[in-house]
Scaffold this motif. Structure first.
Motif, PDB file in Angstrom:
ATOM      1  N   LEU B  64       0.866  -1.181   0.000  1.00  0.00           N
ATOM      2  CA  LEU B  64       0.000   0.000   0.000  1.00  0.00           C
ATOM      3  C   LEU B  64       0.902   1.231   0.000  1.00  0.00           C
ATOM      4  CD1 LEU B  64      -2.928  -0.839   2.424  1.00  0.00           C
ATOM      5  CD2 LEU B  64      -3.012  -0.495  -0.038  1.00  0.00           C
ATOM      6  N   CYS B  74      -4.438   5.444  -0.223  1.00  0.00           N
ATOM      7  CA  CYS B  74      -5.713   4.742  -0.428  1.00  0.00           C
ATOM      8  C   CYS B  74      -6.878   5.549   0.118  1.00  0.00           C
ATOM      9  CB  CYS B  74      -5.655   3.388   0.263  1.00  0.00           C
ATOM     10  SG  CYS B  74      -7.208   2.514   0.136  1.00  0.00           S
ATOM     11  N   THR B  75      -7.919   5.600  -0.665  1.00  0.00           N
ATOM     12  CA  THR B  75      -9.113   6.325  -0.241  1.00  0.00           C
ATOM     13  C   THR B  75     -10.286   5.395  -0.003  1.00  0.00           C
ATOM     14  OG1 THR B  75     -10.633   8.064  -0.922  1.00  0.00           O
ATOM     15  CG2 THR B  75      -9.634   6.775  -2.654  1.00  0.00           C
ATOM     16  N   ALA B  76      -9.994   4.135   0.047  1.00  0.00           N
ATOM     17  CA  ALA B  76     -11.017   3.123   0.336  1.00  0.00           C
ATOM     18  C   ALA B  76     -12.192   3.202  -0.623  1.00  0.00           C
ATOM     19  CB  ALA B  76     -11.490   3.218   1.784  1.00  0.00           C
ATOM     20  N   GLY B  78     -12.700   1.047  -2.962  1.00  0.00           N
ATOM     21  CA  GLY B  78     -13.177  -0.309  -3.167  1.00  0.00           C
ATOM     22  C   GLY B  78     -13.054  -0.804  -4.590  1.00  0.00           C
ATOM     23  N   LEU B  79     -12.442  -0.004  -5.437  1.00  0.00           N
ATOM     24  CA  LEU B  79     -12.322  -0.438  -6.829  1.00  0.00           C
ATOM     25  C   LEU B  79     -11.438  -1.679  -6.946  1.00  0.00           C
ATOM     26  CD1 LEU B  79     -12.081   2.878  -8.805  1.00  0.00           C
ATOM     27  CD2 LEU B  79     -13.910   1.204  -8.809  1.00  0.00           C
ATOM     28  N   CYS B  80     -10.418  -1.733  -6.132  1.00  0.00           N
ATOM     29  CA  CYS B  80      -9.531  -2.899  -6.192  1.00  0.00           C
ATOM     30  C   CYS B  80     -10.290  -4.163  -5.804  1.00  0.00           C
ATOM     31  CB  CYS B  80      -8.321  -2.698  -5.302  1.00  0.00           C
ATOM     32  SG  CYS B  80      -8.733  -2.184  -3.642  1.00  0.00           S
ATOM     33  N   MET B  91     -12.113  -4.390   2.920  1.00  0.00           N
ATOM     34  CA  MET B  91     -11.673  -3.143   3.563  1.00  0.00           C
ATOM     35  C   MET B  91     -12.846  -2.505   4.273  1.00  0.00           C
ATOM     36  SD  MET B  91     -11.418  -0.712   0.279  1.00  0.00           S
ATOM     37  CE  MET B  91     -10.737  -2.025  -0.690  1.00  0.00           C
ATOM     38  N   TYR B 113      -7.766  -2.820   6.011  1.00  0.00           N
ATOM     39  CA  TYR B 113      -7.518  -3.229   4.637  1.00  0.00           C
ATOM     40  C   TYR B 113      -6.812  -4.579   4.693  1.00  0.00           C
ATOM     41  CZ  TYR B 113      -6.451  -2.729  -0.312  1.00  0.00           C
ATOM     42  OH  TYR B 113      -6.401  -2.892  -1.678  1.00  0.00           O
ATOM     43  N   CYS B 130      -6.711   0.677  -9.347  1.00  0.00           N
ATOM     44  CA  CYS B 130      -6.602   1.746  -8.358  1.00  0.00           C
ATOM     45  C   CYS B 130      -6.438   3.111  -9.014  1.00  0.00           C
ATOM     46  CB  CYS B 130      -5.437   1.476  -7.430  1.00  0.00           C
ATOM     47  SG  CYS B 130      -5.285   2.732  -6.164  1.00  0.00           S
ATOM     48  N   PRO B 131      -7.333   4.053  -8.693  1.00  0.00           N
ATOM     49  CA  PRO B 131      -7.229   5.389  -9.292  1.00  0.00           C
ATOM     50  C   PRO B 131      -6.211   6.262  -8.564  1.00  0.00           C
ATOM     51  CG  PRO B 131      -9.176   5.253  -7.914  1.00  0.00           C
ATOM     52  CD  PRO B 131      -8.529   3.916  -7.852  1.00  0.00           C
ATOM     53  N   LYS B 132      -5.766   5.824  -7.378  1.00  0.00           N
ATOM     54  CA  LYS B 132      -4.913   6.683  -6.555  1.00  0.00           C
ATOM     55  C   LYS B 132      -3.464   6.200  -6.504  1.00  0.00           C
ATOM     56  CE  LYS B 132      -8.080   9.460  -5.221  1.00  0.00           C
ATOM     57  NZ  LYS B 132      -7.995  10.869  -5.633  1.00  0.00           N
ATOM     58  N   ALA B 134      -2.489   3.649  -5.177  1.00  0.00           N
ATOM     59  CA  ALA B 134      -2.337   3.324  -3.762  1.00  0.00           C
ATOM     60  C   ALA B 134      -1.870   1.898  -3.542  1.00  0.00           C
ATOM     61  CB  ALA B 134      -3.660   3.528  -3.045  1.00  0.00           C
ATOM     62  N   ILE B 135      -2.047   1.055  -4.508  1.00  0.00           N
ATOM     63  CA  ILE B 135      -1.634  -0.330  -4.291  1.00  0.00           C
ATOM     64  C   ILE B 135      -0.816  -0.777  -5.491  1.00  0.00           C
ATOM     65  CG2 ILE B 135      -3.733  -1.342  -5.304  1.00  0.00           C
ATOM     66  CD1 ILE B 135      -3.487  -3.461  -3.037  1.00  0.00           C
TER      67      ILE B 135
HETATM   68  S1  SF4 Z   1      -8.557   0.910  -5.524  1.00  0.00           S
HETATM   69 FE1  SF4 Z   1      -6.806   1.914  -4.594  1.00  0.00          FE
HETATM   70  S2  SF4 Z   1      -7.680   3.628  -3.517  1.00  0.00           S
HETATM   71 FE2  SF4 Z   1      -9.387   2.277  -3.996  1.00  0.00          FE
HETATM   72  S3  SF4 Z   1      -9.558   1.001  -2.166  1.00  0.00           S
HETATM   73 FE3  SF4 Z   1      -8.226  -0.109  -3.551  1.00  0.00          FE
HETATM   74  S4  SF4 Z   1      -6.189   0.553  -2.970  1.00  0.00           S
HETATM   75 FE4  SF4 Z   1      -7.560   1.974  -2.024  1.00  0.00          FE
END
Ligand code: SF4
Ligand code: SF4
Lengths: 353, 185
Positions: B64, B74-76, B78-80, B91, B113, B130-132, B134-135
């Motif tokens: 992460l 990560c903004t949680a 949930g796309l992942c 998460m 998470y 992931c749009p951010k 983050a992962i």
């Molecule tokens: S897609 Fe990325 S930002 Fe969204 S919950 Fe998963 S890790 Fe976090």
């Protein structure tokens, strides 16, 4: 006089026995390591290299592992025989080393010490007797296990030994006709003065070698422990150190038969063929040590050969094994014996018919 | 009968002659072959001491990510978890309260998470989703363990070390990711 027991001699022999037994065990131990290394090298692998530098402590680790394994004696087995089996295999494996001339006499503490535990005048017969006893260990163990697979392995071992012992015996007869003695020490002395026996008996040596493989239950003749047919063969039911004894006795057998082959055909502790070592002007003790080293080098070569063959050749089928033993080796051995006998007779007759 | 392909080979079943029955020539041939193998180069490497370099697109354990200031990306969203074909990700979201700006990049963050490494097939779809940023999947394996529960990696195990507080560990965890980004572009 019989009563006049030489105490010092008994002491010397005892020390010698301890050394020889310990050395055999040690060499057998490292033979297991060498086996795995050789197998690895022949198969483009690395082999054990985790325990100690180059994996040198691997046999120790294996031994410790075997000691700590659970000791299982099957309920329906006959307990006494079950324990007797591996003990006997081990005992007979070690006993052979008693008559091997490990080297010439050395001069120590004002005594002449022969590097041979017992110079029995029927030397080679003793070897045969003891080696054939070795199969009793397998037979007894396999019978006592009360397991069909074990028994089958034991039966195979027994019939194999009988078949190959014949060819081996006949080979030895032709060797005896050449040397005219049964004592191993005398054979070595003869080879020191003349040529090595392998030059007189090349076919004999080859036959002996093949039979030695069979006697040691080594691949390609290890039908008694054919995993794919008999689970584990005669030691299916064995565990812990009793299994260790069986496995270990195989390596001791291998070592001893290498020694015997070196002694019978390759001059024992004779350093080089056709060379008079006494002309080197070295002291008696040094000669004995060099002789021992020479014997050991020969033995190591044989051990390597054993392993090399094992990791090259697949196991024979049972009918192939019997065919080879009875229809090829025995006739060849007989032929060898006849030709040898003829030549020896001619020679005694100064090459006149 | 005509063979469909001309690769069919007739098996010869004539009885062996004496030389073949002796097995010795064949044995010697085999022995020279195995002897030759003694001098071959061995493909095995001594694993823990020596490691093979991974390919730049290797997909290993997840990490992460944090931004340069050390805030969790990560903004949680949930796309992942939605993208994950193995349904390995769970998460729980939470809202950032004032004063936590140093900790979380966005107003919403993942309070919990978890990735179940036994379910994960290391496909990397979470990274793609992931749009951010983050992962991402790193270049390490999931180590062996004795218990199944140990394979459910929590946030603490997944988070990359703080780039300012532990720069060395951060760099190590980052690995070749910088170069990898270049490969992907
Ligand atoms: S897609 Fe990325 S930002 Fe969204 S919950 Fe998963 S890790 Fe976090
Ligand atoms: S790598 Fe694939 S299987 Fe593993 S968590 Fe990500 S999306 Fe799911």
């Amino acid at each position: 006089m019989l009563i006049a027991i030489d105490l010092a001699m008994i002491l010397v022999k005892l020390v010698l026995i301890v050394i020889v037994v310990m050395a055999s065990l040690l060499i057998a131990m490292y033979a297991t390591y060498a086996e795995r290394k050789v197998a690895a090298v022949l198969q483009d692998r690395r082999g054990p290299n985790r325990a100690g530098p180059f994996g040198i402590l691997q046999p120790v680790a294996d031994g410790i592992k075997l000691f700590f394994k659970e000791e299982i004696i099957p309920n329906l087995s006959s307990k006494f025989l079950f324990i007797l089996g591996p003990s006997m295999a081990m005992l007979t494996a070690i006993m052979t080393s008693a008559i091997v001339p490990w080297g010439d006499t050395i001069h120590l503490f004002g005594r002449d010490i022969s590097l041979q535990i017992a110079d029995v005048n029927v030397g080679i017969l003793y070897v045969f007797a003891v080696v054939s006893m070795g199969v009793y260990g397998i037979m007894i163990g396999s019978w006592a296990s009360n397991n069909k697979y074990s028994l089958m392995g034991g039966l195979r071992a027994a019939s194999q030994i009988i078949s190959y012992e014949l060819a081996m015996g006949i080979t030895i007869i032709s060797l005896l006709m050449v040397t005219g003695t049964l004592s191993l020490k005398e054979m070595v002395i003869q080879q020191q003065q003349g040529a090595w026996n392998v030059f007189y008996q090349p076919l004999g040596f080859l036959l002996f070698l093949i039979c030695a493989f069979a006697e040691c239950n080594r691949t390609p003749f290890d039908l008694s422990e054919a995993e794919n047919e008999l689970i584990g063969g005669y030691h299916t039911e064995y565990s812990s150190m009793k299994l260790g004894f069986y496995l270990f006795s195989e390596y001791i057998n291998m070592f001893i038969s290498s020694v015997i082959m070196s002694t019978l055909f390759f001059g024992g502790y004779d350093v080089l063929p056709f060379v008079d070592e006494s002309a080197w002007g070295l002291s008696q003790n040094w000669m004995a040590i060099i002789g021992l080293a020479a014997l050991m080098i020969k033995v190591v070569c044989f051990l390597f050969l054993f392993m090399w063959v094992r990791w090259t050749i697949p196991r024979f089928r049972y009918d192939q094994l019997m065919n080879l033993g009875w229809r090829i080796l025995i006739p060849l051995a007989l032929l060898n014996m006849l030709v040898t006998g003829l030549v020896v007779l001619l020679k005694m007759n100064h090459w006149h018919f | 009968m005509q063979a469909l392909t001309n690769r069919a080979k007739l098996v010869e079943r004539k009885p062996m002659n004496l030389l073949e029955r002796l097995y010795l020539p064949a044995v010697f041939k085999g022995m020279t072959i195995t002897f030759g193998h003694m001098f071959k180069k061995r493909p095995t490497i001594n694993y823990p001491e020596k490691k093979r370099p991974f390919s730049p697109v290797f997909r290993g354990l997840h990490i992460l990510n944090r931004d340069e200031e050390g805030r969790e990306n990560c903004t949680a969203c949930g796309l992942c978890a939605v993208a994950c074909p193995a349904e390995a990700i769970t998460m729980e979201a939470a809202e950032r309260v004032p004063g936590e700006e140093q900790l979380y990049h966005e107003e919403k963050y993942a309070a919990k998470y978890e990735i179940n490494m036994l379910r994960c097939i290391f496909c990397g779809l979470c990274e793609d989703a992931c749009p951010k940023d983050a992962i991402y999947l790193s270049e390490t394996f999931a180590p062996a363990d004795y218990q199944r529960s140990q394979f459910v990696y929590k946030k603490e195990e997944l988070l990359i070390p703080h780039p300012i507080h532990e720069p060395d560990a951060y760099k190590k965890a980052l690995g070749n990711r910088v170069q990898r980004g270049k490969v992907n572009q």
